[in-house]
Design an enzyme around this catalytic site. Structure first.
Site, PDB file in Angstrom:
ATOM      1  N   SER A  13      10.304 -28.206 -16.889  1.00  0.00           N
ATOM      2  CA  SER A  13      10.268 -26.848 -16.336  1.00  0.00           C
ATOM      3  C   SER A  13      10.767 -26.840 -14.891  1.00  0.00           C
ATOM      4  O   SER A  13      11.414 -25.875 -14.459  1.00  0.00           O
ATOM      5  CB  SER A  13       8.875 -26.229 -16.456  1.00  0.00           C
ATOM      6  OG  SER A  13       7.955 -26.918 -15.664  1.00  0.00           O
ATOM      7  N   ASN A  14      10.521 -27.911 -14.145  1.00  0.00           N
ATOM      8  CA  ASN A  14      11.071 -27.980 -12.782  1.00  0.00           C
ATOM      9  C   ASN A  14      12.582 -28.156 -12.805  1.00  0.00           C
ATOM     10  O   ASN A  14      13.292 -27.547 -11.997  1.00  0.00           O
ATOM     11  CB  ASN A  14      10.412 -29.121 -11.994  1.00  0.00           C
ATOM     12  CG  ASN A  14       9.057 -28.726 -11.439  1.00  0.00           C
ATOM     13  OD1 ASN A  14       8.969 -27.958 -10.496  1.00  0.00           O
ATOM     14  ND2 ASN A  14       8.001 -29.224 -12.067  1.00  0.00           N
ATOM     15  N   MET A  91       8.090 -40.104 -14.853  1.00  0.00           N
ATOM     16  CA  MET A  91       6.804 -40.785 -14.855  1.00  0.00           C
ATOM     17  C   MET A  91       6.931 -42.311 -14.744  1.00  0.00           C
ATOM     18  O   MET A  91       6.281 -43.049 -15.481  1.00  0.00           O
ATOM     19  CB  MET A  91       5.990 -40.376 -16.086  1.00  0.00           C
ATOM     20  CG  MET A  91       5.774 -38.867 -16.194  1.00  0.00           C
ATOM     21  SD  MET A  91       5.168 -38.080 -14.669  1.00  0.00           S
ATOM     22  CE  MET A  91       3.412 -38.098 -15.004  1.00  0.00           C
ATOM     23  N   ARG A  92       7.782 -42.765 -13.824  1.00  0.00           N
ATOM     24  CA  ARG A  92       7.961 -44.200 -13.582  1.00  0.00           C
ATOM     25  C   ARG A  92       8.071 -44.466 -12.105  1.00  0.00           C
ATOM     26  O   ARG A  92       8.692 -43.680 -11.395  1.00  0.00           O
ATOM     27  CB  ARG A  92       9.294 -44.691 -14.160  1.00  0.00           C
ATOM     28  CG  ARG A  92       9.306 -44.790 -15.567  1.00  0.00           C
ATOM     29  CD  ARG A  92      10.584 -45.279 -16.179  1.00  0.00           C
ATOM     30  NE  ARG A  92      10.277 -45.207 -17.580  1.00  0.00           N
ATOM     31  CZ  ARG A  92       9.599 -46.117 -18.227  1.00  0.00           C
ATOM     32  NH1 ARG A  92       9.266 -47.241 -17.638  1.00  0.00           N
ATOM     33  NH2 ARG A  92       9.273 -45.933 -19.475  1.00  0.00           N
ATOM     34  N   LEU A  93       7.527 -45.610 -11.684  1.00  0.00           N
ATOM     35  CA  LEU A  93       7.744 -46.049 -10.308  1.00  0.00           C
ATOM     36  C   LEU A  93       9.177 -46.546 -10.181  1.00  0.00           C
ATOM     37  O   LEU A  93       9.735 -47.105 -11.127  1.00  0.00           O
ATOM     38  CB  LEU A  93       6.789 -47.201  -9.979  1.00  0.00           C
ATOM     39  CG  LEU A  93       5.373 -46.819  -9.570  1.00  0.00           C
ATOM     40  CD1 LEU A  93       4.553 -48.085  -9.337  1.00  0.00           C
ATOM     41  CD2 LEU A  93       5.373 -45.952  -8.318  1.00  0.00           C
ATOM     42  N   ASN A 108      10.188 -36.344  -4.435  1.00  0.00           N
ATOM     43  CA  ASN A 108       9.362 -36.168  -5.637  1.00  0.00           C
ATOM     44  C   ASN A 108       8.443 -34.964  -5.449  1.00  0.00           C
ATOM     45  O   ASN A 108       8.132 -34.579  -4.325  1.00  0.00           O
ATOM     46  CB  ASN A 108       8.509 -37.423  -5.855  1.00  0.00           C
ATOM     47  CG  ASN A 108       7.631 -37.339  -7.096  1.00  0.00           C
ATOM     48  OD1 ASN A 108       8.091 -36.926  -8.158  1.00  0.00           O
ATOM     49  ND2 ASN A 108       6.365 -37.721  -6.975  1.00  0.00           N
ATOM     50  N   HIS A 110       4.585 -33.639  -6.661  1.00  0.00           N
ATOM     51  CA  HIS A 110       3.352 -34.179  -7.237  1.00  0.00           C
ATOM     52  C   HIS A 110       2.287 -33.076  -7.268  1.00  0.00           C
ATOM     53  O   HIS A 110       2.120 -32.358  -6.278  1.00  0.00           O
ATOM     54  CB  HIS A 110       2.864 -35.372  -6.405  1.00  0.00           C
ATOM     55  CG  HIS A 110       1.630 -35.994  -6.959  1.00  0.00           C
ATOM     56  ND1 HIS A 110       1.653 -36.839  -8.052  1.00  0.00           N
ATOM     57  CD2 HIS A 110       0.331 -35.870  -6.608  1.00  0.00           C
ATOM     58  CE1 HIS A 110       0.415 -37.205  -8.335  1.00  0.00           C
ATOM     59  NE2 HIS A 110      -0.411 -36.630  -7.474  1.00  0.00           N
TER      60      HIS A 110
END
Ligand code: GAR
Length: 203
Positions: A13-14, A91-93, A108, A110
């Site tokens: 959605s972003n 959803m990963r570093l 990012n 959050h």
């Protein structure tokens, strides 16, 4: 033009809000040049197709290491002339491979007021803790978990009887406004980073 890559793993959605802002001329003249997605079956992939935005899709399992797929991502970013990397539900570093190459050009979003509730399920963490205000943070990315310098925050009250569904909806509504605005600041060259201090100039 100022060219943006969005990294996403899920709903998107972003990603959609950023693409629509770009199409409406509300992204400081920036365009979304590329989607990078680590989950080829994620809904965000269909959104990119409908919007006509090229996508680099990969499965981390097909690579020997995080560095290996990040090197391939960097090749794609360079091929598309990307100026700013925007994580939106990715959803990963990230490792040093991307973090160092895009230092100061990697952000990012959050769903909490950092440094409270970093990591996974920030909304669930906030509700479980019982805070009465939470919100959204846009920050630079470093190699830590949601630890980079903060660019912008928006507070959202948590009503009594709030559920994670109702609060997630409120968070998404704020994100849809805040993230395109912050990205437009970058496209306009208004964001300065010195140590942990971020300043946004007006002009
Ligand atoms: C967003 O709420 C974003 O803040 C969050 O994932 C959601 C993605 O939604 N990110 C994180 O939790 C990062 N740790 P979307 O796929 O619909 O844009």
């Amino acid at each position: 033009v100022y060219r943006i890559a969005v990294f996403a793993s899920g709903e998107g959605s972003n990603f959609q809000a950023l693409a629509e802002a770009a199409n409406a001329g509300k992204l400081g003249g920036a365009e979304i040049a590329l989607l990078v997605c680590d989950k080829p079956s994620a809904p965000v992939v269909g959104r990119a197709e409908r919007l006509g935005i090229p996508a680099f899709l990969f499965k981390p399992k097909d690579y020997d290491s995080r560095e290996a797929y990040e090197r391939e991502i960097v090749e794609k970013l360079e091929a598309h002339g990307v100026d700013l990397v925007v994580l939106a539900g990715y959803m990963r570093l990230l490792t040093h491979v991307i973090v160092e190459k895009y230092a100061g050009r990697l952000i990012n979003i959050h769903p909490s007021l950092l440094p409270a509730f970093p990591g996974k399920d920030a909304i669930g963490q906030a509700l479980a803790y019982g805070v009465k205000v939470s919100g959204v943070t846009v920050h630079f990315v470093d190699e830590g978990m949601d630890t980079g310098p903060i660019i912008a925050q928006a507070a959202i009250p948590i009503a009594s009887g709030e559920t994670s569904e109702s609060f997630a909806e409120a968070v998404h509504a704020v994100e849809r406004e805040l993230y395109p605005e912050v990205v437009s600041w970058f496209a306009q060259g208004r964001v300065k980073l010195e140590g942990r201090q971020v300043t946004v100039s007006n002009f």
